[in-house]
Write a protein that holds these residues in place. Structure first.
Motif, mmCIF file in Angstrom:
data_model
loop_
_atom_site.group_PDB
_atom_site.id
_atom_site.type_symbol
_atom_site.label_atom_id
_atom_site.label_comp_id
_atom_site.label_asym_id
_atom_site.label_seq_id
_atom_site.Cartn_x
_atom_site.Cartn_y
_atom_site.Cartn_z
ATOM 1 N N TYR A 185 53.179 61.307 33.411
ATOM 2 C CA TYR A 185 53.174 59.692 33.915
ATOM 3 C C TYR A 185 52.548 59.644 35.330
ATOM 4 C CZ TYR A 185 54.492 55.118 35.745
ATOM 5 O OH TYR A 185 54.687 53.973 36.227
ATOM 6 N N GLU A 186 52.836 60.644 36.222
ATOM 7 C CA GLU A 186 52.117 60.613 37.346
ATOM 8 C C GLU A 186 50.625 60.802 37.194
ATOM 9 O OE1 GLU A 186 54.552 63.174 39.801
ATOM 10 O OE2 GLU A 186 55.944 61.613 40.260
ATOM 11 N N GLN A 187 50.334 61.855 36.426
ATOM 12 C CA GLN A 187 48.849 62.066 36.282
ATOM 13 C C GLN A 187 48.042 61.009 35.283
ATOM 14 O OE1 GLN A 187 49.210 65.943 34.342
ATOM 15 N NE2 GLN A 187 49.732 67.129 36.142
ATOM 16 N N GLY A 188 48.761 60.084 35.001
ATOM 17 C CA GLY A 188 48.011 59.046 34.284
ATOM 18 C C GLY A 188 47.624 59.110 32.572
ATOM 19 N N LYS A 189 48.465 60.339 32.171
ATOM 20 C CA LYS A 189 48.406 60.496 30.829
ATOM 21 C C LYS A 189 49.321 59.891 29.849
ATOM 22 C CE LYS A 189 46.712 65.147 31.955
ATOM 23 N NZ LYS A 189 47.013 66.834 31.766
ATOM 24 N N PHE A 190 50.551 59.457 30.318
ATOM 25 C CA PHE A 190 51.449 58.713 29.975
ATOM 26 C C PHE A 190 51.799 56.892 30.532
ATOM 27 C CE2 PHE A 190 54.379 61.889 27.844
ATOM 28 C CZ PHE A 190 53.375 62.514 27.184
ATOM 29 N N THR A 191 51.933 56.217 29.747
ATOM 30 C CA THR A 191 52.191 55.095 30.169
ATOM 31 C C THR A 191 53.696 54.842 30.513
ATOM 32 O OG1 THR A 191 52.762 54.023 28.211
ATOM 33 C CG2 THR A 191 50.470 53.840 28.994
ATOM 34 N N GLU A 192 54.018 53.667 31.124
ATOM 35 C CA GLU A 192 55.692 53.858 31.378
ATOM 36 C C GLU A 192 56.574 53.894 30.179
ATOM 37 O OE1 GLU A 192 58.308 49.928 32.537
ATOM 38 O OE2 GLU A 192 57.293 50.708 34.254
ATOM 39 N N LYS A 193 56.202 52.942 29.138
ATOM 40 C CA LYS A 193 56.673 53.053 27.669
ATOM 41 C C LYS A 193 56.576 54.357 27.075
ATOM 42 C CE LYS A 193 56.753 50.453 23.520
ATOM 43 N NZ LYS A 193 56.250 49.349 22.555
ATOM 44 N N GLU A 194 55.470 55.207 26.960
ATOM 45 C CA GLU A 194 55.507 56.675 26.605
ATOM 46 C C GLU A 194 56.233 57.429 27.226
ATOM 47 O OE1 GLU A 194 50.966 55.909 25.219
ATOM 48 O OE2 GLU A 194 51.289 57.012 27.073
ATOM 49 N N THR A 195 56.417 57.594 28.507
ATOM 50 C CA THR A 195 57.213 57.963 29.287
ATOM 51 C C THR A 195 58.770 58.207 28.754
ATOM 52 O OG1 THR A 195 55.651 57.788 31.361
ATOM 53 C CG2 THR A 195 58.004 59.054 31.509
ATOM 54 N N VAL A 196 59.215 56.693 28.759
ATOM 55 C CA VAL A 196 60.512 56.575 28.535
ATOM 56 C C VAL A 196 60.903 57.181 26.690
ATOM 57 C CG1 VAL A 196 62.239 54.696 27.801
ATOM 58 C CG2 VAL A 196 60.923 54.591 29.910
ATOM 59 N N ILE A 197 59.881 56.765 26.005
ATOM 60 C CA ILE A 197 60.210 57.239 24.740
ATOM 61 C C ILE A 197 60.324 58.747 24.457
ATOM 62 C CG2 ILE A 197 58.892 57.340 22.284
ATOM 63 C CD1 ILE A 197 57.691 54.760 22.860
ATOM 64 N N VAL A 198 59.302 59.476 25.274
ATOM 65 C CA VAL A 198 59.478 60.924 25.106
ATOM 66 C C VAL A 198 60.703 61.434 26.091
ATOM 67 C CG1 VAL A 198 58.370 63.037 26.067
ATOM 68 C CG2 VAL A 198 56.795 61.117 25.144
ATOM 69 N N ALA A 199 60.967 60.731 27.202
ATOM 70 C CA ALA A 199 62.223 61.057 27.831
ATOM 71 C C ALA A 199 63.553 60.849 26.948
ATOM 72 C CB ALA A 199 62.324 60.499 29.270
ATOM 73 N N MET A 200 63.588 59.730 26.360
ATOM 74 C CA MET A 200 64.708 59.325 25.781
ATOM 75 C C MET A 200 64.929 59.741 24.232
ATOM 76 S SD MET A 200 66.448 57.906 28.395
ATOM 77 C CE MET A 200 67.636 57.324 27.491
ATOM 78 N N GLY A 201 63.757 60.195 23.835
ATOM 79 C CA GLY A 201 63.873 60.477 22.269
ATOM 80 C C GLY A 201 63.430 61.720 21.580
ATOM 81 N N GLU A 256 50.852 52.842 38.925
ATOM 82 C CA GLU A 256 49.927 52.175 39.864
ATOM 83 C C GLU A 256 48.942 53.106 40.559
ATOM 84 O OE1 GLU A 256 49.956 48.543 43.151
ATOM 85 O OE2 GLU A 256 51.937 49.167 42.238
ATOM 86 N N GLY A 257 47.842 52.948 40.857
ATOM 87 C CA GLY A 257 46.979 53.743 41.683
ATOM 88 C C GLY A 257 46.424 55.087 40.969
ATOM 89 N N VAL A 258 46.694 55.204 39.733
ATOM 90 C CA VAL A 258 46.350 56.440 39.109
ATOM 91 C C VAL A 258 45.352 56.189 37.871
ATOM 92 C CG1 VAL A 258 47.053 58.461 37.652
ATOM 93 C CG2 VAL A 258 48.660 57.577 39.551
ATOM 94 N N SER A 259 44.125 56.882 37.860
ATOM 95 C CA SER A 259 43.211 56.496 36.826
ATOM 96 C C SER A 259 43.862 57.184 35.529
ATOM 97 C CB SER A 259 42.103 57.323 37.111
ATOM 98 O OG SER A 259 41.560 56.869 38.365
ATOM 99 N N PRO A 260 44.148 56.303 34.381
ATOM 100 C CA PRO A 260 44.400 56.890 33.105
ATOM 101 C C PRO A 260 43.507 57.902 32.501
ATOM 102 C CG PRO A 260 44.309 54.608 33.079
ATOM 103 C CD PRO A 260 43.682 54.864 34.432
ATOM 104 N N GLU A 261 44.305 59.044 32.057
ATOM 105 C CA GLU A 261 43.256 60.016 31.198
ATOM 106 C C GLU A 261 43.938 60.139 29.677
ATOM 107 O OE1 GLU A 261 43.737 63.921 32.959
ATOM 108 O OE2 GLU A 261 43.928 63.154 35.232
ATOM 109 N N MET A 262 42.750 59.792 28.878
ATOM 110 C CA MET A 262 42.926 59.519 27.520
ATOM 111 C C MET A 262 42.797 60.738 26.856
ATOM 112 S SD MET A 262 43.859 56.520 27.377
ATOM 113 C CE MET A 262 43.503 54.772 28.276
ATOM 114 N N GLU A 263 43.411 61.237 25.946
ATOM 115 C CA GLU A 263 43.157 62.466 25.155
ATOM 116 C C GLU A 263 42.001 62.423 24.246
ATOM 117 O OE1 GLU A 263 47.460 64.219 23.683
ATOM 118 O OE2 GLU A 263 46.809 62.509 22.448
#
Length: 435
Positions: A185-201, A256-263
């Protein structure tokens, strides 16, 4: 050494270590009259060797954790920090009371059971950690992750790289999944929602804890089927829960402030790309000794925290199970679902209590039901649901907080309830098909 020879060496490492890891974790062998996977034989040997010293080990580890935090003033103002500190202090006091035989007999009896359970957990996590590099360091996880990439976005609404995190957490520990998710998430590879899905699932308990649940419920003869069933149910439930409230309402935004990195897209033959990815990982992997040393460095603090939480939580959990109806009350909402999947009426009180106890500590469900004359279907459901429900107070929830993942306590409790209901239905269906 030329490039071709390097590739051959990397391929040999990839295949050799991966096949050895599959053998250690999944292939049953008979030893001393017992048929089980090799890692379980090793864990059993270690348990037998150390069982008389569990109290000393737990007193030392929880004492070190408690005193280190107190002396270095590492106790912050967040609830998670205070909770870990109090639990480690409680575990230190409880194990000390058992050593000195000081305190009410009911407390000592519960504490001795908790120490035995915690000691078994530590042995399983330690042995699993020693062998986990065979699966995660030499390309097998990366190979599988590349193959799974097309399905991850479609099924789980997460990037393909989350498959690697899921398998790594499954083989290692939920805290590894939380740490890596936050990093992505901090590197811009996951969104907030993706982070929660991975962490909780995806960030499940370790294989070591699975071994303890299976042993407490006398299901080791079904180990391979159990592991496959847990994997399928865990990820099926994750796919479903990611589409309903509260996870469905999480924001699809990057930090916020991080450039997204798409696969990057994979061109050409995917199995060939997966093979290359496995070879690439094997080529850059450390030697086996260094890999084990590195993972033990990461796991040792986790072992200390688990010692500090589990001993105290299981002690009071066992007291609550023995002297109150607390866990039965927690499990009552799930009673209709347990009836619906065919749990024997005589087993229902234990099943309800075990499911309720799983929110505190998954292994506690097995401790409560150990040596009970329960039917196979009941034992199967009790072994599956605490694992596939994922969320629990003894370590998982504080780990989510400490990694600053945006999921509130009430949201985690709601996710736990959703996962329990779906897991009961799927575990019951699997039991009906298998047995």
């Amino acid at each position: 050494m030329n490039g071709n020879e390097n590739n051959k060496k990397a391929a040999a490492r990839f295949l050799g270590f991966s096949l050895l890891g599959i053998f250690v974790f999944f292939i049953r062998i008979r030893l001393n009259g017992k048929s089980s996977i090799p890692i379980d034989h090793i864990v059993s040997f270690l348990k037998e060797a150390l069982k008389d010293y569990y109290t000393y080990i737990i007193c030392f580890l929880s004492g070190c954790t408690f005193l280190t935090k107190a002396v270095k003033k590492k106790v912050g103002r967040r609830f998670a920090d205070i909770l870990f500190f109090l639990l480690s202090a409680g575990s230190f006091v409880i194990s000390g009371a058992v050593l000195l035989k000081a305190g009410p007999q009911s407390l000592l009896t519960a504490a001795e059971g908790a120490i035995q359970a915690t000691g078994n957990i530590l042995c399983a996590i330690f042995v699993s950690s020693v062998f986990i590099p065979l699966l995660v360091e030499y390309g097998l996880v990366d190979f599988c992750g590349m193959l799974c990439r097309p399905f991850m976005r479609r099924l789980f609404r997460t990037p393909g790289s989350s498959a690697v995190i899921g398998v790594s957490a499954f083989l290692g520990n939920y805290s590894m999944g939380h740490v890596v998710s936050r990093q992505m998430y901090e590197q811009g590879k996951f969104t907030e929602k993706e982070t929660v899905i991975v962490a909780m699932g995806f960030s499940t308990c370790s294989v070591g804890l699975m071994l303890n649940l299976v042993n407490y419920l006398d299901l080791m003869e079904h180990w391979t089927v159990y592991v496959l069933c847990v994997l399928v149910i865990t990820f099926t439930v994750t796919a479903l829960v990611s589409r309903i409230f509260p996870i469905s309402r999480k924001k699809e935004v990057y930090k916020e402030g991080v450039s997204p990195e798409m696969e990057p897209a994979v061109a050409g033959n995917r199995p060939a790309a997966a093979w290359r990815e496995g070879i690439r990982r094997a080529e850059g992997a450390p030697d086996a000794f260094t890999a084990v040393k590195n993972i033990l460095k990461r796991v040792f603090p986790v072992i200390c925290e688990i010692t500090g939480t589990s001993t105290c939580v299981i002690t009071f959990g066992m007291l609550a199970a023995s002297h109150t109806h607390f866990f039965s009350c927690l499990g009552i909402p799930f009673l209709p679902f347990l009836k619906a999947v065919g749990v024997d009426p005589g087993d229902l009180p234990w099943a309800v209590q075990a499911i309720g106890a799983s929110i505190v500590e998954p292994v506690l469900a097995g401790v409560i039901c150990t040596a009970r004359d329960l039917g196979l279907r009941t034992r199967w459901i009790i072994a599956v649901v605490p694992y596939t429900a994922i969320v629990f107070f003894a370590g998982f929830i504080p780990s989510v907080w400490s990694c600053r993942i945006n999921c509130r306590v009430w949201e985690m409790l709601l996710i736990w309830a959703e996962r329990v209901i779906l897991s009961i239905i799927l575990a019951g269906a699997a039991a009906a098909l298998l047995f």
